[in-house]
Each structure stands twice: as structure tokens, then as C-alpha cells.
Motif scaffolding. Structure first.
Motif, PDB file in Angstrom:
ATOM      1  N   ALA A 191       0.828  -1.214   0.000  1.00 30.46           N
ATOM      2  CA  ALA A 191       0.000   0.000   0.000  1.00 30.46           C
ATOM      3  C   ALA A 191       0.863   1.266   0.000  1.00 30.46           C
ATOM      4  CB  ALA A 191      -0.915   0.002   1.221  1.00 30.46           C
ATOM      5  N   LEU A 192       2.138   1.103   0.354  1.00 31.69           N
ATOM      6  CA  LEU A 192       3.029   2.272   0.431  1.00 31.69           C
ATOM      7  C   LEU A 192       3.860   2.454  -0.832  1.00 31.69           C
ATOM      8  CD1 LEU A 192       4.380   1.698   4.079  1.00 31.69           C
ATOM      9  CD2 LEU A 192       2.871   3.560   3.350  1.00 31.69           C
ATOM     10  N   THR A 193       3.787   1.493  -1.750  1.00 26.53           N
ATOM     11  CA  THR A 193       4.654   1.535  -2.935  1.00 26.53           C
ATOM     12  C   THR A 193       3.830   1.253  -4.195  1.00 26.53           C
ATOM     13  OG1 THR A 193       5.113  -0.804  -2.580  1.00 26.53           O
ATOM     14  CG2 THR A 193       6.740   0.731  -1.712  1.00 26.53           C
ATOM     15  N   ILE A 209      -2.515   5.835 -12.592  1.00 25.26           N
ATOM     16  CA  ILE A 209      -1.395   5.635 -11.667  1.00 25.26           C
ATOM     17  C   ILE A 209      -1.404   6.707 -10.578  1.00 25.26           C
ATOM     18  CG2 ILE A 209       0.427   6.923 -12.860  1.00 25.26           C
ATOM     19  CD1 ILE A 209       0.838   3.461 -11.230  1.00 25.26           C
ATOM     20  N   TRP A 210      -1.910   7.901 -10.893  1.00 26.08           N
ATOM     21  CA  TRP A 210      -2.008   8.934  -9.849  1.00 26.08           C
ATOM     22  C   TRP A 210      -2.972   8.524  -8.743  1.00 26.08           C
ATOM     23  CZ3 TRP A 210      -0.068  13.405  -7.836  1.00 26.08           C
ATOM     24  CH2 TRP A 210       1.019  13.965  -8.510  1.00 26.08           C
ATOM     25  N   GLN A 214      -1.708   8.493  -4.986  1.00 24.62           N
ATOM     26  CA  GLN A 214      -2.351   9.221  -3.872  1.00 24.62           C
ATOM     27  C   GLN A 214      -2.635   8.282  -2.705  1.00 24.62           C
ATOM     28  OE1 GLN A 214      -2.165  12.119  -3.710  1.00 24.62           O
ATOM     29  NE2 GLN A 214      -2.485  13.110  -5.667  1.00 24.62           N
ATOM     30  N   GLU A 215      -3.006   7.039  -3.033  1.00 28.18           N
ATOM     31  CA  GLU A 215      -3.296   6.082  -1.959  1.00 28.18           C
ATOM     32  C   GLU A 215      -2.051   5.818  -1.103  1.00 28.18           C
ATOM     33  OE1 GLU A 215      -6.785   3.578  -4.307  1.00 28.18           O
ATOM     34  OE2 GLU A 215      -4.843   2.608  -3.927  1.00 28.18           O
ATOM     35  N   THR A 219      -1.895   6.295   2.996  1.00 29.23           N
ATOM     36  CA  THR A 219      -1.457   5.255   3.939  1.00 29.23           C
ATOM     37  C   THR A 219      -0.303   5.747   4.815  1.00 29.23           C
ATOM     38  OG1 THR A 219      -2.081   3.619   2.279  1.00 29.23           O
ATOM     39  CG2 THR A 219      -0.693   2.841   4.100  1.00 29.23           C
ATOM     40  N   SER A 220       0.649   6.452   4.203  1.00 29.67           N
ATOM     41  CA  SER A 220       1.870   6.804   4.954  1.00 29.67           C
ATOM     42  C   SER A 220       1.706   8.037   5.837  1.00 29.67           C
ATOM     43  CB  SER A 220       3.035   7.030   3.994  1.00 29.67           C
ATOM     44  OG  SER A 220       2.760   8.120   3.119  1.00 29.67           O
ATOM     45  N   THR A 221       0.835   8.980   5.421  1.00 28.12           N
ATOM     46  CA  THR A 221       0.767  10.272   6.124  1.00 28.12           C
ATOM     47  C   THR A 221       0.565  10.152   7.644  1.00 28.12           C
ATOM     48  OG1 THR A 221       0.083  11.441   4.146  1.00 28.12           O
ATOM     49  CG2 THR A 221      -0.539  12.460   6.233  1.00 28.12           C
TER      50      THR A 221
END
Ligand code: NOS
Length: 529
Positions: A191-193, A209-210, A214-215, A219-221
């Protein structure tokens, strides 16, 4: 035809080619070139030619039709086997001028940092099983102690959709049928890559792909903007960069959220605290390097203040005022200002003109200088709002341009960038993965270089793309052009320092340190590194 006719033609031909190449920085600055540098450039060209046939023409498991400069997510495994790549990892890279801080640390490392935090919880919109795991995202959040929750794991039959579970419990209880704890790691890092299947099959267009891109930020924020992780995260980013030969960084940081989560799980840490933590990490690393006798490897890091292009022009005024306040308190950290996000989808710069002009007037009033460093022309469009951002970026006096992928369509703008010395922050691997180009040989970079426009290579979002440091981007550029050689890579590293916001004294010192490392580097190549 007589032999002298052919000889005369060949002489005209050589002069013609020379005229064409004379605009390039690697030719234009030829006078100062040392014999050692020229010899190293030749060695690199020989290795490149050798590996083009010995490696890229060979058979590779699971990689159909490999070629130099091919899709990074597929070709990465081949790249790391090459001698050229190993050499480039040792190259002094100069400055990293375009990297989004919150997408700069390897996904596994971020996950490890998150697992150290009891406050971090995770939930999913559906119970996770073999049918939902691929399409359901993990959502993270730091909770206050009173809300810590160790209920059913995400894959357990009693899990209720959207219930928070501590990250450790979620990992420990992850269904063995889905790989157990390692399956959890795979789910989260996925989910981070962006993976090759997404970039080259399921999401093989810019808008698709955008969406995935964005996903990864969604996930990381919540993990990155959690104060107990923030400092360690910055540290990881800087250390990885330094180890890759980067000696100075201007990182873009998104200040969209007015507060990050504190250790108490409350959203209460204001922007100035983010900067204080950043400053401390930079200084700690400098102290550590000094103790190791490595102080020449790193001169520091600063921040380009960013917010996102979906805010209203009125909201932008809050951010520009915030940026001014931060600049007053931390003049050495705030290096510039930018607006980020998908240019194709979000508001064009022209929507914000009133607020941006006011921002400039306020800087004058307060005696501050916060140069614009706008993302512009990161698009396939021709005459679209994203492409037109280039006009506004230049009219607003941008110091550099982020991406400028569509710049070459505009002869007047090309001329302005060359004459005024406006550097383009080119992110080769980002452009390829975000589907602006299908591979490096189709990238406009050689056109920019051939037109004499200053360029620095940048990684953009290495955590999402897997292009940690700058070696991968330098590699892709080096193998995708017969003209570009080691000397040109050196020129781009020099430009990265020259067009940084370091003051003249610091710039001179940084350049001096870089030149010394470069001399050592080219000498080692000459003696068969
Ligand atoms: O290449 C890029 N172009 C425009 N925006 C970007 C790019 N990479 C990341 N972000 C944006 O920066 C924010 C995180 O700092 C995210 O909103 C992401 O969309």
C-alpha cells in the motif's frame, strides 16, 4: 567522388556535430576538464557499451525484452547487477533539490518505525481475507492511550470493519493463510509503494497511476506525521541520502495539516515544532559525521514549504502567512515555496495569482526572500492547464521548475530558462513510473541538456518508487543516451549545487568539497574501481 571530397564532407560533418553539441554543459565547459576526468568518462562509456550487450541483451528470468533505460520497476533487479550501477553508487551526487520528504524512506523501514510505537493503530474498511486483501487498504492512526485497542485482529472472524487494532496485534494475528506477520508486512508495504503490475498493467495511464500514487500518501501520512516517528524518519532519509553521496538537500515538506499527532495521540504539534525537530536531526547527523571524520560529506538540509493545489485561494493566504512566520523564526531552514499535487487534476497556478502576488509583496514588506520553486508542466498535455502552469511559474519568477516535463514544447520558455538560468528539477524515474514516459529513451531530458538548460536529477518520491538515493536516476539517464557520459553527470551534480539556495559562501564551500570528492572519484574510475 574523390577522397578529398569525402574528407572535406567529413570535416564539415564533424564541425556540424560540434556546433550542435556546443550548447551542452559538458561541451561548453570543456576548457576546465582534467585529463583524469576525460579518461574516466571514456572508461564509463566502455563499460556501458560492454554491459549493453553482455547484460541488457542477455536472458533474464521474468524480464522480457530488457534494454538499457527500461521500465525501472521491472529492470531494477538487472540494474543492481551492473558494474555501472556499483560505480554510480560511489559518485558524489551534489545536492538533492526535489524530494518529497514524506515519501523518502523505504517502506519496510517506515513499517519498522511504526511497529515500535504502541500508539499506532490500524483498521480496514472490510475484514481482511484472501478476497479483500488486494483491494483493501490499511488505514493508520496514532491513538491516545485511553483509546488503545487490542480487539480482534483484521483477519479474525470476529473483526468488525473499521475497528482500530494496535499495529502489533494486527501484525501478530494476521492470518497464516495470508502469510502471517510477513503477509501483513507485504500488505502494508504494497500500500506504500507502486509495483510493476500496477505501473505497467493495471494502472498504465497517468490518471490511473495517480490514483494509486495518492493512496500511498493516504497510507503513509498518519505514520510520518506522528511526532515520535517524524524525527527518526527524517534521520533515515538523510542517512540514506548521505550514504548515496548526496551532500546537501532541499526537501519539500507538505504543511497541509496544521498539526501533526503528538506522543499523546492528539493532533496538537504545530509547524514550528516540525522544523525544530528537523533542525535537530540535521545538527545531530552533522555532529555524528564530524565524530567519524566524515564532516565533508554533508553540509546540511533545508525545507521547501509546500501545500497542495486543492486548497482555495483564500486558504492559500493562511499558508503563505504561516510560511512567512516560519521563515522569520527559522531563516536557515525555509528555502522556498511550492504547491504540489497532480497538475492535470488540481487547480492551476493562475487560480492563485492574487494570493501569490500578495505573498511576494509581504516578503518585501518584511525583508524576506522565499523563492518560488514551482512544480510546473508535469504533464503530457500540450496547451492544457497543467502545461500552462509553466507560463505562470515563469511570470511569477520561479527560481527553479519542478519537473518541467512539457517545457520542450515551448521555444520561448526554453530560451528564458537557458538565458535566465532557471534550473529544471528532472525526476526521471518518477516520470516513467507516473507514466509520462514509457522508458528513459523517450524522456525529454536529453533535449533539455542539448538546449543548454541547467538540470539537476532528482528522486521525487523514492519511498513509493524504490529509487532510494540518486544512483538509480543517474543510472537510467546515463544508459539511455549515447551522448551523455560521466562528464555530463558531473555537470548536473555541479548544477544541483549552483542552483541551490545556499548562500554564496556556503555554495562555494560545498562546491569545493564536491570537486575534491569528484577528483577522487574520477581518479578511482581511471585506476579500475
Ligand atoms: O511528482 C509529483 N508531482 C506533484 N505532486 C507530487 C509529486 N510527488 C508527490 N507529490 C505530492 O506531494 C504530496 C506529498 O508531499 C502529495 O500530495 C503528493 O501528491
Amino acid at each position: 567522388m574523390s577522397q578529398s571530397d569525402v574528407a572535406e564532407y567529413n570535416a564539415r560533418r564533424a564541425a556540424f556535430i560540434n556546433d550542435d553539441r556546443a550548447l551542452r554543459p559538458d561541451y561548453a565547459n570543456a576548457a576546465g576538464r582534467s585529463a583524469v576526468e576525460i579518461a574516466a568518462d571514456r572508461v564509463i562509456r566502455e563499460i556501458r557499451a560492454f554491459e549493453a550487450s553482455s547484460i541488457w541483451d542477455g536472458e533474464h528470468q521474468n524480464i522480457q525484452h530488457p534494454f538499457p533505460g527500461m521500465e525501472f520497476l521491472t529492470g531494477g533487479d538487472v540494474i543492481i547487477q551492473t558494474r555501472l550501477f556499483k560505480i554510480l553508487t560511489k559518485m558524489p551526487k551534489g545536492a538533492l533539490l526535489h524530494a518529497h520528504l514524506e515519501a523518502s524512506v523505504n517502506a519496510q523501514v517506515l513499517l519498522r518505525l511504526a511497529l515500535q510505537q504502541p500508539a499506532i493503530h490500524v483498521r480496514a474498511a472490510k475484514p481482511i481475507n484472501a478476497f479483500t486483501v488486494a483491494s483493501t487498504l490499511p488505514e493508520f492512526k496514532a491513538l491516545p492511550k485511553d483509546d488503545f485497542s487490542d480487539g480482534a485482529g483484521l483477519t479474525e472472524p470476529s473483526y468488525v470493519a473499521n475497528d482500530w487494532v494496535s499495529i502489533r496485534k494486527a501484525r501478530g494475528t494476521f492470518d497464516q493463510a495470508l502469510g502471517g506477520p510477513l503477509g501483513f508486512d507485504k500488505w502494508v508495504t504494497g500500500a506504500l509503494t507502486i509495483n510493476p503490475n500496477e505501473a505497467y498493467r493495471t494502472h498504465n495511464t497517468v490518471p490511473k497511476i495517480w490514483k494509486k500514487f495518492q493512496e500511498t500518501f493516504a497510507t503513509s501520512t498518519p505514520l510520518v506525521f506522528f511526532a515520535p516517528i517524524w524525527a527518526d524518519y527524517i534521520r533515515e532519509f538523510l542517512i540514506t541520502s548521505i550514504d548515496d553521496g548526496i551532500s546537501y538537500i532541499e526537501a519539500r515538506v507538505g504543511f497541509l495539516f496544521k498539526y501533526m499527532y503528538g506522543p499523546d495521540g492528539q493532533e496538537n504539534v504545530p509547524h514550528r515544532e516540525w522544523l525544530i525537530a528537523f533542525d535537530k536531526v540535521v545538527n545531530d547527523i552533522k555532529d555524528d559525521l564530524k565524530k567519524q571524520g566524515r564532516e565533508d560529506e554533508f553540509v546540511g538540509a533545508r525545507i521547501i514549504y509546500c501545500t497542495v493545489r486543492f486548497i482555495s485561494p483564500e486558504e492559500l493566504e493562511w499558508y503563505t502567512e504561516d510560511c512567512l512566520t516560519l521563515k522569520q523564526e527559522f531563516p536557515h531552514i525555509i528555502a522556498g515555496f511550492d504547491l504540489v499535487g497532480s497538475e492535470d487534476d488540481l487547480r492551476p497556478l493562475v487560480d492563485y495569482i492574487g494570493s501569490l502576488l500578495r505573498f511576494q509583496a509581504r516578503q518585501k514588506e518584511l525583508g524576506l526572500d522565499i523563492p518560488f520553486m514551482f512544480h510546473a508542466g508535469e504533464t503530457l498535455g500540450d496547451g492544457t492547464k497543467a502545461d500552462d502552469n509553466l507560463y505562470d511559474a515563469l511570470l511569477l519568477g520561479t527560481k527553479r521548475i519542478g519537473h518541467g516535463f512539457s517545457l520542450m514544447k515551448h521555444p520561448k520558455l526554453v530560451q528564458i530558462c537557458r538565458e535566465k538560468g532557471i534550473l529544471i528539477e528532472v525526476c526521471p524515474i518518477s516520470n516513467e513510473i507516473l507514466r509520462l514516459t514509457s522508458s528513459m529513451p523517450m524522456h525529454p531530458l536529453p533535449s533539455l541538456i542539448n538546449h543548454g538548460i541547467p538540470v539537476a536529477l532528482c528522486s521525487d518520491d523514492s519511498a513509493v518508487f524504490g529509487n532510494m538515493g540518486l544512483s538509480f536516476d543517474f543510472f537510467q539517464v546515463l544508459v539511455a543516451s549515447e551522448v551523455t557520459g560521466l562528464i555530463q553527470l558531473g555537470e548536473m551534480a555541479r548544477d544541483s549545487i549552483r542552483y541551490s539556495t545556499l548562500d554564496e559562501e556556503a555554495k562555494g564551500r560545498t562546491m569545493g568539497l564536491w570537486e575534491r570528492r569528484w577528483d577522487r572519484f574520477v581518479e578511482e574510475i581511471g585506476t579500475g574501481m
